[in-house]
Motif scaffolding. Structure first.
Motif, mmCIF file in Angstrom:
data_model
loop_
_atom_site.group_PDB
_atom_site.id
_atom_site.type_symbol
_atom_site.label_atom_id
_atom_site.label_comp_id
_atom_site.label_asym_id
_atom_site.label_seq_id
_atom_site.Cartn_x
_atom_site.Cartn_y
_atom_site.Cartn_z
ATOM 1 N N ILE A 1 -11.575 76.847 34.134
ATOM 2 C CA ILE A 1 -11.573 75.821 33.094
ATOM 3 C C ILE A 1 -10.146 75.489 32.675
ATOM 4 C CG2 ILE A 1 -12.292 75.272 30.737
ATOM 5 C CD1 ILE A 1 -14.620 77.201 31.150
ATOM 6 N N GLY A 2 -9.341 76.522 32.519
ATOM 7 C CA GLY A 2 -7.977 76.295 32.062
ATOM 8 C C GLY A 2 -7.038 77.412 32.461
ATOM 9 N N ILE A 3 -5.787 77.018 32.718
ATOM 10 C CA ILE A 3 -4.725 77.967 33.013
ATOM 11 C C ILE A 3 -3.542 77.598 32.128
ATOM 12 C CG2 ILE A 3 -3.116 78.844 34.742
ATOM 13 C CD1 ILE A 3 -5.123 78.018 36.875
ATOM 14 N N GLN A 4 -3.044 78.572 31.392
ATOM 15 C CA GLN A 4 -1.855 78.354 30.572
ATOM 16 C C GLN A 4 -0.796 79.368 30.977
ATOM 17 O OE1 GLN A 4 -3.115 78.852 26.541
ATOM 18 N NE2 GLN A 4 -3.893 76.768 26.366
ATOM 19 N N THR A 5 0.411 78.892 31.158
ATOM 20 C CA THR A 5 1.527 79.785 31.431
ATOM 21 C C THR A 5 2.588 79.545 30.368
ATOM 22 O OG1 THR A 5 2.575 78.180 32.900
ATOM 23 C CG2 THR A 5 1.119 79.807 33.919
ATOM 24 N N ARG A 6 3.271 80.618 30.021
ATOM 25 C CA ARG A 6 4.329 80.499 29.015
ATOM 26 C C ARG A 6 5.433 81.484 29.345
ATOM 27 N NH1 ARG A 6 2.028 81.179 23.298
ATOM 28 N NH2 ARG A 6 3.345 82.992 23.189
ATOM 29 N N ARG A 7 6.667 81.067 29.104
ATOM 30 C CA ARG A 7 7.831 81.937 29.271
ATOM 31 C C ARG A 7 8.637 81.854 27.985
ATOM 32 N NH1 ARG A 7 12.789 81.147 33.442
ATOM 33 N NH2 ARG A 7 13.294 79.545 31.932
ATOM 34 N N ASP A 8 8.647 82.948 27.246
ATOM 35 C CA ASP A 8 9.361 83.001 25.972
ATOM 36 C C ASP A 8 10.526 83.975 26.065
ATOM 37 O OD1 ASP A 8 7.541 81.283 24.754
ATOM 38 O OD2 ASP A 8 6.238 82.934 24.143
ATOM 39 N N VAL A 9 11.545 83.730 25.256
ATOM 40 C CA VAL A 9 12.652 84.674 25.154
ATOM 41 C C VAL A 9 12.125 85.916 24.447
ATOM 42 C CG1 VAL A 9 14.925 85.093 24.160
ATOM 43 C CG2 VAL A 9 14.369 82.843 25.109
ATOM 44 N N TYR A 10 12.329 87.066 25.074
ATOM 45 C CA TYR A 10 11.812 88.317 24.528
ATOM 46 C C TYR A 10 12.905 89.091 23.797
ATOM 47 C CZ TYR A 10 8.820 92.482 24.465
ATOM 48 O OH TYR A 10 8.059 93.556 24.092
ATOM 49 N N THR A 11 14.052 89.250 24.430
ATOM 50 C CA THR A 11 15.188 89.905 23.778
ATOM 51 C C THR A 11 16.465 89.152 24.105
ATOM 52 O OG1 THR A 11 15.587 91.413 25.649
ATOM 53 C CG2 THR A 11 14.148 92.219 23.887
ATOM 54 N N ILE A 12 17.423 89.261 23.181
ATOM 55 C CA ILE A 12 18.747 88.676 23.398
ATOM 56 C C ILE A 12 19.801 89.746 23.147
ATOM 57 C CG2 ILE A 12 18.081 86.308 22.869
ATOM 58 C CD1 ILE A 12 19.214 86.712 20.072
ATOM 59 N N THR A 13 20.978 89.511 23.699
ATOM 60 C CA THR A 13 22.080 90.453 23.496
ATOM 61 C C THR A 13 22.805 90.126 22.208
ATOM 62 O OG1 THR A 13 23.657 89.067 24.686
ATOM 63 C CG2 THR A 13 22.383 90.667 25.993
ATOM 64 N N ARG A 14 23.771 90.959 21.851
ATOM 65 C CA ARG A 14 24.573 90.685 20.648
ATOM 66 C C ARG A 14 25.393 89.410 20.787
ATOM 67 N NH1 ARG A 14 26.775 96.224 18.018
ATOM 68 N NH2 ARG A 14 24.789 97.318 18.044
ATOM 69 N N ALA A 15 25.679 89.038 22.014
ATOM 70 C CA ALA A 15 26.443 87.816 22.268
ATOM 71 C C ALA A 15 25.533 86.592 22.339
ATOM 72 C CB ALA A 15 27.232 87.955 23.561
ATOM 73 N N ALA A 16 24.284 86.734 21.939
ATOM 74 C CA ALA A 16 23.287 85.661 21.920
ATOM 75 C C ALA A 16 22.951 85.146 23.316
ATOM 76 C CB ALA A 16 23.727 84.516 21.016
ATOM 77 N N LEU A 17 22.998 86.020 24.310
ATOM 78 C CA LEU A 17 22.582 85.682 25.666
ATOM 79 C C LEU A 17 21.186 86.257 25.901
ATOM 80 C CD1 LEU A 17 25.874 86.528 27.576
ATOM 81 C CD2 LEU A 17 25.052 84.271 26.899
ATOM 82 N N ILE A 18 20.425 85.570 26.724
ATOM 83 C CA ILE A 18 19.064 86.023 27.005
ATOM 84 C C ILE A 18 19.122 87.292 27.855
ATOM 85 C CG2 ILE A 18 16.893 85.447 28.160
ATOM 86 C CD1 ILE A 18 17.557 82.496 27.493
ATOM 87 N N ASN A 19 18.392 88.297 27.420
ATOM 88 C CA ASN A 19 18.345 89.569 28.131
ATOM 89 C C ASN A 19 17.006 89.749 28.856
ATOM 90 O OD1 ASN A 19 19.408 92.067 28.898
ATOM 91 N ND2 ASN A 19 18.395 93.102 27.196
ATOM 92 N N GLU A 20 15.898 89.325 28.231
ATOM 93 C CA GLU A 20 14.568 89.455 28.813
ATOM 94 C C GLU A 20 13.705 88.262 28.426
ATOM 95 O OE1 GLU A 20 12.892 93.913 29.129
ATOM 96 O OE2 GLU A 20 13.304 93.254 27.095
ATOM 97 N N TYR A 21 12.796 87.936 29.336
ATOM 98 C CA TYR A 21 11.776 86.929 29.064
ATOM 99 C C TYR A 21 10.418 87.618 29.002
ATOM 100 C CZ TYR A 21 14.727 82.840 29.951
ATOM 101 O OH TYR A 21 15.681 81.873 29.875
#
Length: 160
Positions: A70-90
């Motif tokens: 019926i439906g498929i939903q995918t999502r990619r969210d920022v999970y953690t960031i570093t102290r320098a405001a860089l993405i560390n995990e999704y």
């Protein structure tokens, strides 16, 4: 004494329902033997999961029941960031909803499963991380299909 402790530990693990990944967790058979799968991107994963559960994917004319995504939903969210405001995990999320029908009539309620995974990320490895992400999505689809098929085994008692 060690043999007694080892035997007791093994008995405790089997008593709680523990089983190794890749081994069947339920021995309950599927309510129908032949299935027609309309799964879009989930098609291959659902057919493989049905085969592992002793179901047989067939054409719609020969199948005893239909499994429609019926439906498929995918999502990619920022999970953690570093102290320098860089993405560390999704955090990757896959939500799949399917409906079983027989002769055009819905059988039971729609089945919904959600699968979550985290993915490390680095700006210096963009190409490798894109390939890793596609592999993770593929594994998530296979995991969602396995969960759906496990729930199909209990459809028989719920549908009657």
């Amino acid at each position: 004494m060690n043999k007694i402790l080892l035997t007791a530990a093994a008995l405790l693990l089997t008593a709680c329902g523990f089983h190794l990944k890749g081994t069947p967790g339920t021995t309950q058979p599927l309510p129908y033997q032949t299935w027609s799968v309309n799964g879009n991107i989930m098609q291959q994963a659902l057919e493989n999961a049905l085969r592992r559960a002793d179901g047989k994917p067939e054409s719609a004319a020969k199948a005893q029941a239909e499994l429609n995504v019926i439906g498929i939903q995918t999502r990619r969210d920022v999970y953690t960031i570093t102290r320098a405001a860089l993405i560390n995990e999704y955090l990757l999320m896959l939500r799949v909803e399917v409906q079983v029908s027989r002769k055009g009539e819905p059988v039971g309620k729609p089945i919904r499963v959600e699968v979550y995974r985290t993915m490390d990320y680095s700006d210096s490895e963009v190409l490798g991380k894109a390939e890793e992400e596609q592999t993770i999505w593929s594994e998530m689809r296979a995991d969602a299909a396995d969960q759906i098929v496990r729930q199909l085994a209990f459809l028989n008692s719920a549908a009657q």
